[in-house]
Design a protein around this motif. Structure first.
Motif, PDB file in Angstrom:
ATOM      1  N   ARG A   1       3.146  -8.124  -0.931  1.00 36.48           N
ATOM      2  CA  ARG A   1       3.085  -7.090   0.048  1.00 36.48           C
ATOM      3  C   ARG A   1       3.138  -5.804  -0.448  1.00 36.48           C
ATOM      4  O   ARG A   1       2.654  -4.626  -0.357  1.00 36.48           O
ATOM      5  CB  ARG A   1       4.050  -7.250   1.217  1.00 36.48           C
ATOM      6  N   GLU A   2       4.065  -5.763  -1.521  1.00 36.29           N
ATOM      7  CA  GLU A   2       4.525  -4.438  -2.250  1.00 36.29           C
ATOM      8  C   GLU A   2       3.471  -3.923  -3.183  1.00 36.29           C
ATOM      9  O   GLU A   2       3.204  -2.613  -2.996  1.00 36.29           O
ATOM     10  CB  GLU A   2       5.911  -4.719  -2.930  1.00 36.29           C
TER      11      GLU A   2
ATOM     12  N   ARG B   1       0.318  -4.616  -2.496  1.00 38.17           N
ATOM     13  CA  ARG B   1      -0.640  -3.903  -1.259  1.00 38.17           C
ATOM     14  C   ARG B   1      -0.256  -2.640  -1.055  1.00 38.17           C
ATOM     15  O   ARG B   1      -1.176  -1.698  -1.075  1.00 38.17           O
ATOM     16  CB  ARG B   1      -0.697  -5.003  -0.299  1.00 38.17           C
TER      17      ARG B   1
ATOM     18  N   ARG C   1       4.822   0.510   4.934  1.00 39.74           N
ATOM     19  CA  ARG C   1       6.137  -0.158   5.046  1.00 39.74           C
ATOM     20  C   ARG C   1       6.859   0.145   6.374  1.00 39.74           C
ATOM     21  O   ARG C   1       6.578   1.071   6.926  1.00 39.74           O
ATOM     22  CB  ARG C   1       6.848   0.206   3.771  1.00 39.74           C
TER      23      ARG C   1
ATOM     24  N   PRO D   1       3.878  -5.916  11.300  1.00 34.60           N
ATOM     25  CA  PRO D   1       5.014  -6.350  10.686  1.00 34.60           C
ATOM     26  C   PRO D   1       6.196  -5.289  11.522  1.00 34.60           C
ATOM     27  O   PRO D   1       7.466  -5.690  11.508  1.00 34.60           O
ATOM     28  CB  PRO D   1       5.001  -5.457   9.254  1.00 34.60           C
TER      29      PRO D   1
ATOM     30  N   ASP E   1      -0.083 -11.444  10.287  1.00 37.86           N
ATOM     31  CA  ASP E   1       1.295 -11.745  11.020  1.00 37.86           C
ATOM     32  C   ASP E   1       1.128 -12.014  12.573  1.00 37.86           C
ATOM     33  O   ASP E   1       2.131 -11.986  12.950  1.00 37.86           O
ATOM     34  CB  ASP E   1       2.126 -10.781  10.416  1.00 37.86           C
TER      35      ASP E   1
END
Lengths: 867, 117
Positions: free
Chosen positions: A265-266, A268, A630, A649, A679
């Protein structure tokens, strides 16, 4: 100071050039001496009459310099002998032909062929992504031609220009030779065995010619004391670096896409940041349409070794995340096939035809005409609106028109018709799967169906096929039963359906003709809506774009009765359905997690949203979650927006926070969500495993599909807030209620088994029963029992409703209906905007018809045409 | 070889070094611009100094560091380039003048010695 004529200038320059070698040999600086001579001539001629220095004067003064001078063309003949014309430098005819062919003609031809056909771009990589690349490549044959000319025709040499150009273009040719290096061996083999493959070799051939000419140029300038060409160590890397610099956004885009599609994820997020800062949107769009072969050039190979090429769907997702708009919402890039034809032209194939997505806008397909007809039953709290749509297709292939439509809150589609051969045909209503199957079968046979299915709470997907090609039209009509919605200031409003997403455009001349009877109406929202109220009802023309924004009409001078009833004539026991206005729950949540979509589309609502968030009652403990790349917990003044963000998220984090204590809720303020999230299942799981967990209130700003809400619609804790006013204004009302102000009300519809209507209740219409049936179906749809689902489908078929379990389809022939096990609706059972006849009136008509028939049978033998 | 040709050749060779000395001496009194210098040297009897010879010479002297130049705008014509002796130029001029005087003196002595005989 006098000006020099061109002839004078030429005379002087010719003289200087001939003296250059002697001066160098004498140890002088030729350019300094030329400047001195020029100044000297200037001094000599300053005192002379005339405004300019002419060639004769220059010639005269030069002859005094003690060196033989060639007279200018117009100059008087002198006794000075003319110097013989210099000989061409040593490029023989063979060299000239070879260099002309492989250094000038072949690169120029390659550029033209690639520019016209995009042959290389379609199969290998795009060598001309920008016009700067085209200029760079175009410079190569030009530079080689100029160098040849300078060496062959020393009368007009371009030493400095060719000196610079030759180095720069060698750098450019080197870059492309490098890019084509993987293909070079294959091209050589192709030439050897088939005589093909010259085009991929053109950078290499141009480079070889460039090196040869450069050596000649350097030799000649050294030998003849000409101006030395700009150093190769400077110009060649400069040309190469220029191309690398131009290729950098493309390379960084590929790296960014690679990072943005990894599992981490980071990584991305870092990839998205890289793409927004340094990436090429154009390249990203191109990659969204056509994945190029990654093994064809060294740069791609290098990137590909670090980041394997992701599937095209992933690239499309990245495009949305970076730019904030779906790839198919912008004009497709100009991509050509190997024959030079456009890959994505006006007549491109619609890959989503008969699918369940609206997908890209199709050029040439428009909504040409539109009208709203309806009847408001203010006392009954219901309305029935028919929306007639006429599509036009200017393309050369048949098209399917698709649109996702947002219905008024709580409304249900209760009629669907399609005009076939000028005749209006009714739809059949059935289970979703069987109806869609019937539609797809007919679309495959290119006949005339229209399909309406539900895709979420108050959202339907309309599909019509085929809109005939070459300007043909297709006409369909949607009948919608609408409950009147409580609006601010104690009013009730009729919201109109609107287009959230469509694959057609709106015709420039489009107006929506509106004619609603039964109540005086005034626009509550909707830019440009103006209505005239009369005894016949409310009429007016709405601008074309009005159906892309919230549009609600407030009922004037009347309001619904507290209790309304109507008998369900289609049920065997004919029960009474009662509709009542009851107080709505007003308890404010104790903890409120507010999720704000950090997508670029929300930027324009930032100020309105900050003002709204300030209105959250102080007794509600609120936490703001920004759904950016984020998840950020931040203050309202720290909101920022970019690209298209995955909100799930943040919703997960908000759910976790809100569920820490009882009485929590999640408020989600968002723009369109055209993509699903990886998700989503985790989110569904939270609401499904904890049915008593925090409810989710979703409010959408602007238009567009919302895939997340479509998924969440199956959970009972999901509530899409009604958008009557738009731009967040409706939320003010919600916060007022949470603060304990106002008396919220909602509709409640119940069935009284075999009972008589309640005393004092007002008789409504069959639309009341349709709305009750829609409520019942929604409840039954959540049941896991098979018989409940069957009951839901049966109820939907009885009342001809499009719901979560049922869809509507119009087919062309009775045979098609039989094959699909469907029965089209009987026109006498479908709703209409004319008042429905009462039961007594129907019985009277039946008796009259019977009497008429008996009379006819008794006297028929007297009629001449009856045998 | 014709005696006239021989003399012409000798004069050319002699004048090559002689002209440098003339230019340096002309600048010994102070800076002068090219055109002015050319006019002055053109008046030297028997030298026939042309601009075609002078300017390359001036350029060579500058490259050798014996003279320095500066530009000055002129109202009537093109900008003027002024030439002046550098320290190295002065030192060289001093030595050249001394050398030429010595040569003339030796030549004179040789001629007087022959006449005495």
């Amino acid at each position: 100071m006098k000006n020099w004529t061109t002839a004078a200038q030429r005379c002087f320059e010719d003289y200087c050039e001939r003296r250059r070698a002697d001066l160098l040999k004498a140890g002088a600086d030729p350019d300094e001496v030329f400047a001195n001579w020029r100044a000297h001539i200037g001094e000599e001629t300053a005192a002379r009459p005339g405004e300019s220095v002419n060639a004769e004067e220059v010639f005269e003064l030069l002859t005094k310099l003690d060196v033989p001078v060639e007279p200018p063309a117009a100059a008087p003949a002198t006794g000075t002998p003319a110097k013989p014309a210099p000989k061409p430098y040593r490029i023989n005819i063979a060299g000239l032909i070879l260099i002309g062919l492989f250094g000038v003609f072949l690169p120029a031809l390659t550029l033209i062929v690639e520019g016209l056909t995009g042959m290389c771009a379609s199969i290998i990589f795009d060598p001309l992504p920008t016009w700067l690349h085209a200029v760079g490549i175009g410079l190569v044959p030009v530079a080689l031609f100029l160098t040849l000319r300078t060496l062959r025709s020393p009368e007009r040499p371009l030493w400095k220009t060719t000196g610079w150009l030759s180095g720069l273009t060698m750098g450019i040719a080197l870059f492309y030779a490098f890019m084509f290096s993987i293909l070079t061996p294959f091209a050589c083999m192709g030439i050897l065995f088939m005589g093909l493959g010259f085009l991929p070799l053109s950078p290499l051939s141009a480079l070889i010619c460039g090196v040869f000419l450069r050596i000649r140029l350097a030799g000649v300038t050294r030998k003849e004391a000409r101006p030395r060409p700009a150093p190769l160590w400077l110009t060649l890397p400069l040309g190469f670096a220029l191309l690398v610099l131009l290729a950098l956004p493309e390379v960084l885009t590929q790296v960014g896409v690679g990072m943005a599609t990894t599992g981490d994820r980071e990584a991305r997020v870092r990839g998205l940041e890289l793409l927004r800062r340094f990436g090429s949107e154009e390249e990203l769009l191109r990659e969204s349409y056509l994945r190029r072969n990654r093994e064809m050039n060294p740069l791609d190979l290098l990137v590909g070794s670090c980041y394997p090429a992701p599937p095209i769907e992933k690239v499309r997702e990245v495009y949305y995340r970076v730019t904030g708009q779906p790839f198919n919402a912008v004009r497709p890039p100009v991509l050509r096939n190997q024959r030079g034809g456009l890959l994505f032209s006006e007549n491109e194939w619609d890959f989503d035809q008969a699918g369940d997505r609206v997908a890209a806008k199709l050029r040439g397909l428009t909504l040409e005409q539109s009208r709203f007809d309806g009847k408001v039953e203010a006392a009954g709290g219901t309305a029935y609106v028919e929306w007639t749509l006429v599509f036009r297709n200017a393309a050369q292939v048949e098209r399917e028109a698709r649109a996702q439509i947002l219905l008024p809150p709580g409304a249900v589609v209760s009629r669907l018709t399609l005009w076939i051969n000028g005749e209006e045909r009714e739809a059949a209503f059935g289970g979703r799967a069987e109806v869609r199957e019937a539609y797809q079968k007919v679309v495959a046979r290119r006949r005339d169906p229209v399909l309406v299915s539900q895709v979420g709470q108050d959202r339907i997907l309309v599909q019509c096929f085929p809109v005939p090609r070459d300007g043909g039209t297709m006409k369909t009509r949607l009948g919608i039963t609408v409950p009147l919605t409580p609006a601010p200031d104690g009013l009730y409003a009729l919201a109109l359906p609107r287009i959230l997403e469509s694959n057609f455009g709106l015709a420039a001349s489009l107006k929506h003709n509106l004619w609603l009877e039964g109540a005086a109406l005034q626009p509550l929202s909707g830019a440009g809506a103006q209505l005239k109220n009369s005894a016949e009802g409310s009429r007016g023309d709405l601008p074309g774009s009005a159906v892309e924004e919230p549009l609600a009409l407030a009922i004037q001078d009347s309001s619904p009765a507290k209790t309304v009833w109507y008998r369900d004539e289609r049920a065997p026991d004919k029960p009474v359905i009662v509709q009542q206005l009851v107080p709505a729950p007003r308890a404010a949540p104790k903890r409120l997690a507010v999720v704000v979509d950090g997508s670029k589309a929300m930027q324009k609502n930032a100020e309105a949203m900050r003002a709204l968030l300030a209105k959250i009652p102080t007794e509600v403990k609120a936490q703001l979650f920004l759904a950016a790349d984020r998840v950020e917990v931040c203050a309202p003044d720290k909101l920022h927006f970019a690209g298209g963000c995955d909100n799930v998220p943040a919703l997960l984090a908000a759910w976790d926070w809100a569920s820490e204590q009882p009485g929590g809720a999640v408020l989600w303020l968002h723009a369109a969500q055209p993509l699903e999230s990886e998700d989503t299942e985790a989110l569904l799981q939270r609401w499904q495993r904890r049915p008593n967990g925090p409810p989710l209130y979703a409010y959408q700003f602007g238009s567009g599909a919302d895939r997340i809400s479509e998924k969440l619609a199956s959970t009972e804790n999901f509530h899409a807030l009604a958008v009557l006013l738009g731009a967040g204004k409706d939320l003010g009302q919600l916060f007022e209620l949470w603060a304990g102000r106002g008396t919220p009300q909602r509709w409640e519809r119940v069935k009284l088994e075999g009972a008589e209507p309640p005393a004092g209740a007002v008789e409504g219409s069959s639309h009341l029963v349709r709305l009750w049936a829609a409520d019942e179906i929604q409840k039954l749809a959540h049941s896991r029992k098979k018989e409940d689902r069957a009951r839901a489908i049966k109820l939907a078929q009885t009342w001809q409703l499009v719901t979560a379990v049922s869809s509507a389809v119009v087919l062309e022939t009775a045979e098609q209906y039989r094959a699909a096990h469907l029965t089209p609706a009987d026109p006498s059972t479908t709703p209409d905007i004319v008042p429905e006849p009462g039961t007594g009136l129907l019985l009277l008509c039946a008796v009259l018809l019977l009497l008429l028939w008996r009379t006819f049978r008794r006297h028929a033998w007297r009629l001449p045409f009856v045998r | 070889m014709d005696t006239t040709d021989y003399q012409l050749n000798w004069t050319v060779q002699l004048r090559r070094g002689w002209l440098e000395l003339c230019v340096l001496n002309a600048l010994a009194g102070g800076e002068r611009y090219g055109y002015d210098l050319a006019r002055t040297l053109a008046t030297l009897p028997g030298e026939n100094v042309t601009e075609g010879t002078l300017y390359p010479l001036l350029s060579r002297l500058r490259l050798q560091g014996l003279v320095a130049t500066r530009l000055e705008e002129s109202s009537g014509g093109p900008a003027r380039k002024y030439y002046a002796l550098t320290a190295a130029g002065r030192h060289a001029l001093e030595k050249m003048n001394k050398h030429i005087e010595d040569m003339v003196e030796q030549t004179r002595r040789l001629r007087e010695h022959k006449e005495r005989k």
